[in-house]
Design an enzyme around this catalytic site. Structure first.
Site, PDB file in Angstrom:
ATOM      1  N   HIS A 120      -4.772   4.474  -2.718  1.00 38.07           N
ATOM      2  CA  HIS A 120      -4.719   3.707  -1.461  1.00 38.07           C
ATOM      3  C   HIS A 120      -3.723   2.539  -1.525  1.00 38.07           C
ATOM      4  O   HIS A 120      -2.930   2.342  -0.619  1.00 38.07           O
ATOM      5  CB  HIS A 120      -6.133   3.216  -1.140  1.00 38.07           C
ATOM      6  CG  HIS A 120      -6.173   2.086  -0.174  1.00 38.07           C
ATOM      7  ND1 HIS A 120      -6.234   2.279   1.185  1.00 38.07           N
ATOM      8  CD2 HIS A 120      -6.131   0.745  -0.364  1.00 38.07           C
ATOM      9  CE1 HIS A 120      -6.244   1.100   1.790  1.00 38.07           C
ATOM     10  NE2 HIS A 120      -6.182   0.159   0.874  1.00 38.07           N
TER      11      HIS A 120
ATOM     12  N   GLU B 209     -16.800  -5.956  24.405  1.00 37.80           N
ATOM     13  CA  GLU B 209     -15.982  -7.179  24.397  1.00 37.80           C
ATOM     14  C   GLU B 209     -14.788  -7.064  23.444  1.00 37.80           C
ATOM     15  O   GLU B 209     -13.675  -7.480  23.771  1.00 37.80           O
ATOM     16  CB  GLU B 209     -16.838  -8.397  24.006  1.00 37.80           C
ATOM     17  CG  GLU B 209     -17.893  -8.790  25.028  1.00 37.80           C
ATOM     18  CD  GLU B 209     -19.193  -7.997  24.869  1.00 37.80           C
ATOM     19  OE1 GLU B 209     -19.273  -7.129  23.967  1.00 37.80           O
ATOM     20  OE2 GLU B 209     -20.134  -8.242  25.656  1.00 37.80           O
TER      21      GLU B 209
ATOM     22  N   HIS C 183     -27.976 -17.410  24.320  1.00 36.48           N
ATOM     23  CA  HIS C 183     -26.944 -17.373  25.364  1.00 36.48           C
ATOM     24  C   HIS C 183     -26.311 -18.743  25.626  1.00 36.48           C
ATOM     25  O   HIS C 183     -25.507 -18.885  26.537  1.00 36.48           O
ATOM     26  CB  HIS C 183     -27.539 -16.839  26.667  1.00 36.48           C
ATOM     27  CG  HIS C 183     -27.714 -15.342  26.657  1.00 36.48           C
ATOM     28  ND1 HIS C 183     -28.379 -14.691  25.643  1.00 36.48           N
ATOM     29  CD2 HIS C 183     -27.309 -14.391  27.521  1.00 36.48           C
ATOM     30  CE1 HIS C 183     -28.374 -13.383  25.896  1.00 36.48           C
ATOM     31  NE2 HIS C 183     -27.720 -13.173  27.024  1.00 36.48           N
TER      32      HIS C 183
ATOM     33  N   HIS D 114       0.833  -1.205   0.000  1.00 32.62           N
ATOM     34  CA  HIS D 114       0.000   0.000   0.000  1.00 32.62           C
ATOM     35  C   HIS D 114       0.864   1.250   0.000  1.00 32.62           C
ATOM     36  O   HIS D 114       1.670   1.448   0.904  1.00 32.62           O
ATOM     37  CB  HIS D 114      -0.910   0.009   1.228  1.00 32.62           C
ATOM     38  CG  HIS D 114      -1.913  -1.106   1.219  1.00 32.62           C
ATOM     39  ND1 HIS D 114      -1.581  -2.404   1.512  1.00 32.62           N
ATOM     40  CD2 HIS D 114      -3.238  -1.113   0.939  1.00 32.62           C
ATOM     41  CE1 HIS D 114      -2.652  -3.171   1.406  1.00 32.62           C
ATOM     42  NE2 HIS D 114      -3.672  -2.409   1.065  1.00 32.62           N
TER      43      HIS D 114
HETATM   44  C1  LIG Z   1     -10.959  -5.386   9.712  1.00 26.08           C
HETATM   45  C2  LIG Z   1     -10.474  -5.075   8.328  1.00 26.08           C
HETATM   46  N1  LIG Z   1     -11.358  -4.960   7.344  1.00 26.08           N
HETATM   47  C3  LIG Z   1     -10.944  -4.718   6.078  1.00 26.08           C
HETATM   48  C4  LIG Z   1      -9.627  -4.588   5.797  1.00 26.08           C
HETATM   49  C5  LIG Z   1      -9.155  -4.363   4.359  1.00 26.08           C
HETATM   50  N2  LIG Z   1      -8.686  -2.986   4.192  1.00 26.08           N
HETATM   51  C6  LIG Z   1      -7.384  -2.670   4.293  1.00 26.08           C
HETATM   52  S1  LIG Z   1      -7.116  -1.029   4.170  1.00 26.08           S
HETATM   53  C7  LIG Z   1      -8.762  -0.719   3.949  1.00 26.08           C
HETATM   54  C8  LIG Z   1      -9.246   0.675   3.771  1.00 26.08           C
HETATM   55  C9  LIG Z   1      -8.794   1.524   4.883  1.00 26.08           C
HETATM   56  O1  LIG Z   1      -9.063   2.872   4.649  1.00 26.08           O
HETATM   57  P1  LIG Z   1      -8.209   3.954   5.414  1.00 26.08           P
HETATM   58  O2  LIG Z   1      -8.075   3.604   6.811  1.00 26.08           O
HETATM   59  O3  LIG Z   1      -8.806   5.273   5.089  1.00 26.08           O
HETATM   60  O4  LIG Z   1      -6.781   3.789   4.792  1.00 26.08           O
HETATM   61  P2  LIG Z   1      -6.155   4.630   3.610  1.00 26.08           P
HETATM   62  O5  LIG Z   1      -7.047   4.431   2.415  1.00 26.08           O
HETATM   63  O6  LIG Z   1      -6.129   6.038   4.044  1.00 26.08           O
HETATM   64  O7  LIG Z   1      -4.818   4.015   3.427  1.00 26.08           O
HETATM   65  C10 LIG Z   1      -9.486  -1.891   3.983  1.00 26.08           C
HETATM   66  C11 LIG Z   1     -10.943  -1.944   3.817  1.00 26.08           C
HETATM   67  C12 LIG Z   1      -8.728  -4.724   6.868  1.00 26.08           C
HETATM   68  N3  LIG Z   1      -7.414  -4.642   6.705  1.00 26.08           N
HETATM   69  N4  LIG Z   1      -9.180  -4.935   8.118  1.00 26.08           N
END
Ligand SMILES: Cc1ncc(C[n+]2csc(CCOP(=O)(O)OP(=O)(O)O)c2C)c(N)n1
Length: 658
Positions: free
Chosen positions: A263, A410, A472, A28
């Site tokens: 991204h 939790e 539960h 990324h």
């Molecule tokens: C729990 C979870 N869900 C989905 C993802 C897949 N994922 C990685 S980065 C991202 C988008 C994140 O957006 P942001 O925090 O704004 O990051 P940026 O685009 O600014 O790098 C997703 C959906 C993940 N890593 N973790």
């Protein structure tokens, strides 16, 4: 602050990220490029660290919660002089590199938490901050301050959208963790699209409503970043801080900057032009200028002086407070009393109560023997019974409290416990009903992956819960936990096995343990000595009823169903053995000879009983065996009625054996 030099370092860090992503064709770019100035200020100016003492007690902790931007942290650790080499950056995401796809605890010097699943790092930072507050309260004296560090995390829109972060942020605000500083990379972009498609909250108002101090800045303005961090560090005002940094995602690659294409690796095809635009040489990848190297060498030298000064304070403190120093050394070493089991009193022979109640007695003995043991509950102390009497409640006013009131959060509890465990000074445990274990599963998985010793106390462990009904009554949850690698799942079958289960959890330092306890009373297995039962749990499985004469049949069980196997064996007569198997994982770690002595391969007539799904048991009973379990959801009725209705009785075991 040398802004000229930091601005150049920021662009060189951008180059490292681009080159790292380029060589492995994945990763990324958006965050490392968008947060380059933030990285420059953190590692070049604001963070207190010593690359040669990565576990320095009083270092500032930094967590990249938005772990997908991992080239950010690898690049800055490299520049800052940690043992992350240029070759390591070139091996980004390659087999056995110390620069894996997402940051992993233990893998890279300077990485404080395993992140990638969004939001978890925020909870980890809260746990670190709690640990820091407690350590400061415990060890600082009027004459000496040895702990006054801050905890930083960078989070993105994705982290902030996740519930686990929201739960943790609420906890931090409520508990006044003013040593915590979040930097929100607010770039208005997520993975698929512009963030406005999925979020519309006013971040400043949101954080303020959670009792945080919030400020919004230009995330590319070095002076503004440094000023915001300095103010956040200085304000010991009982409120955690968030710096909302408005940034341009993938800044430096004009073709994708500011868009969702920026991204991930989308900008990689434009990097030649981008590198030129940033003033990086065309013919040298992973370029760091001699001036930047010299700048960070100076920073490192200065950091080592700060470290040495701290060491002097520490030595004076230790000389003046030998008892405290011994406590701190023991905490750092994660010391577990070798005789812990003998420090837990035996239960009276006529004890007949739930294992959660036995757990209450045990946990208080453990707490006495292990002053670094902390416990918490997700608003269920009254039911999970893990409250440390005389332990006090953790709060802003009482950071020494050993009982943590997590609230009905939790998942936050799981991530915060991980943060405490990463910090390593205190042993963290958290409790809720077993059926809600799935709410924190993401954090449990990370504890197991990161090899940290968190203990989960999951009570109300079966359909024996009764009247609350199938919502539960866990049926699939114990097996669901057993399939997580490196998690020990222990379901003790009486009060002494419960004591053994806590000893097992405490003596384990390379991974988490889930303790699975009943709501309903179960009898003691008085035919066995206290030691046999406690040691048996440490081995995961052992013989609780020995056959007379030739062994013909093996009955296996755990938890509240073990009593039915024991009672059935007594009626079935000679040749029947009962094996208690409270922890599959521990049993699997025993020698083949020991396992064969408990479960001889030649004996194929085997029956297992457990009030849950049957799938995992076939491994132990074989194709000629039988499993009495519950492959359906439960029923709302009194617990004993439900157990009977679903075939969890002595009579069912006898019928199956015959
Ligand atoms: C729990 C979870 N869900 C989905 C993802 C897949 N994922 C990685 S980065 C991202 C988008 C994140 O957006 P942001 O925090 O704004 O990051 P940026 O685009 O600014 O790098 C997703 C959906 C993940 N890593 N973790």
């Amino acid at each position: 602050m040398n802004t000229t030099r930091l601005a150049i370092a920021a662009n060189e860090a951008r180059g490292l990220a681009m080159d790292g992503v380029h060589v492995c064709n994945s990763g990324h770019l958006g965050l490392p490029l968008g947060c380059a100035e933030i990285g420059a200020v953190l590692f070049g100016e604001s963070l207190r660290y010593n690359p040669e003492a990565t576990k320095w007690l009083n270092r500032d902790r930094f967590i990249l919660s938005a772990g997908h931007g991992s080239m950010f942290i690898y690049s800055w650790l490299h520049l800052a002089g940690y043992a992350v080499s240029r070759e390591d950056l070139k091996s980004f995401r390659k087999l056995h590199s110390i620069t894996p796809g997402h940051p992993e605890f233990h893998e890279t010097p300077g990485v404080e938490a395993t992140t990638g699943p969004l939001g978890q790092g925020v909870g980890n930072a809260v746990g670190y901050a709690l640990s820091g507050k407690r350590a400061a309260g415990l060890f600082n004296t009027a004459d000496h301050t040895i702990i006054d560090h801050h905890v930083f995390a960078i989070l993105g829109d994705g982290c902030l959208q996740e519930g686990v972060a929201k739960e943790s942020i609420a906890f931090a605000g409520h508990n006044g963790l003013d040593n915590l500083i979040l930097i929100y990379d607010s770039n208005d972009v997520t993975l698929d699209a512009m963030a406005k498609l999925t979020q519309g909250e006013d971040a400043e108002q949101y954080f303020t409503s959670q009792r945080w101090d919030a400020v919004t800045i230009d995330g590319h303005d070095l002076a503004a970043i440094a000023a915001a961090i300095a103010k956040a560090k200085a304000d010991d005002n009982g409120r955690p801080k968030v710096i909302i940094a408005k940034t341009l995602i993938a800044k430096g690659i004009p073709e994708v900057a500011g868009t969702a294409k920026g991204h991930g690796e989308g900008g990689a095809k434009f990097i030649d032009a981008a590198r030129a635009g940033l003033g990086l040489p065309a013919d040298e990848h992973f370029h760091v200028s001699p001036e930047t190297v010299a700048f960070f060498a100076e920073k490192k030298a200065a950091s080592k002086l700060v470290f040495a000064a701290w060491q002097t304070t520490y030595d004076a403190w230790a000389a003046a407070n030998p008892a405290l120093a011994a406590d701190l050394t023991a905490a750092v070493a994660n010391a577990v009393p070798p005789d812990l089991t003998t420090l837990i009193p035996a239960f009276p022979a006529d004890y007949k109560d739930a294992t959660r109640s036995a757990g209450s007695t045990v946990i208080n003995a453990v707490a006495k023997a292990m002053p670094n043991f902390l416990t918490g509950s997700a608003d269920l102390f009254g039911s999970t019974k893990n409250y440390i009497k005389d332990g006090g409640d953790f709060s802003a006013e009482n950071p020494l409290g050993r009982n943590i009131w997590f609230g009905i959060r939790e998942h936050g509890m799981g991530a915060i416990c991980n943060g405490i465990a990463y910090d390593g000074l205190f042993r963290a445990s958290g409790a809720t009903f077993l059926v809600f274990a799935d709410y924190l599963r993401g954090s449990i998985r990370l504890a197991a992956l990161s090899k940290i010793p968190v203990t989960y106390i999951f009570t109300h462990d079966s359909v024996g819960v009764g009247e609350d009904g199938p919502t539960h009554q866990p049926v699939e949850t114990v097996s669901g936990l057993r399939v997580i690698p490196n998690l020990d799942v222990i379901r003790p079958g009486d009060a002494e096995e419960t004591a053994g289960a806590f000893v097992a959890a405490m003596s384990r330092t390379d991974g988490p343990t889930a303790l699975i306890l009943t709501r309903q009373a179960i009898p003691l297995m008085n035919d066995l000595s206290v030691e046999e039962r406690r040691d048996g749990v440490l081995r995961g499985g052992y013989i609780t009823h020995k056959e007379k004469g030739n062994l013909t049949t093996i009955l296996l069980g755990t938890g509240s169903e073990l009593q039915h196997a024991m009672a059935a064996a007594a009626e079935l007569g000679d040749g029947v053995r009962v094996v208690s198997l409270p922890c599959f994982e521990r049993f699997e770690r025993q020698s083949p000879a020991y396992r064969e002595s408990v479960l001889p391969a030649a004996v194929t007539k085997r029956i297992a009983i457990e009030a849950g799904v049957t799938g995992l048991w076939w491994k132990y009973v074989g194709t000629e065996g039988k499993v009495l379990g519950i492959d359906r959801f439960g029923i709302s009725a009194p617990g004993d009625v439900v157990m009977k209705e679903l075939g969890m009785t002595k009579e069912d075991v006898i019928a199956a054996a015959k």
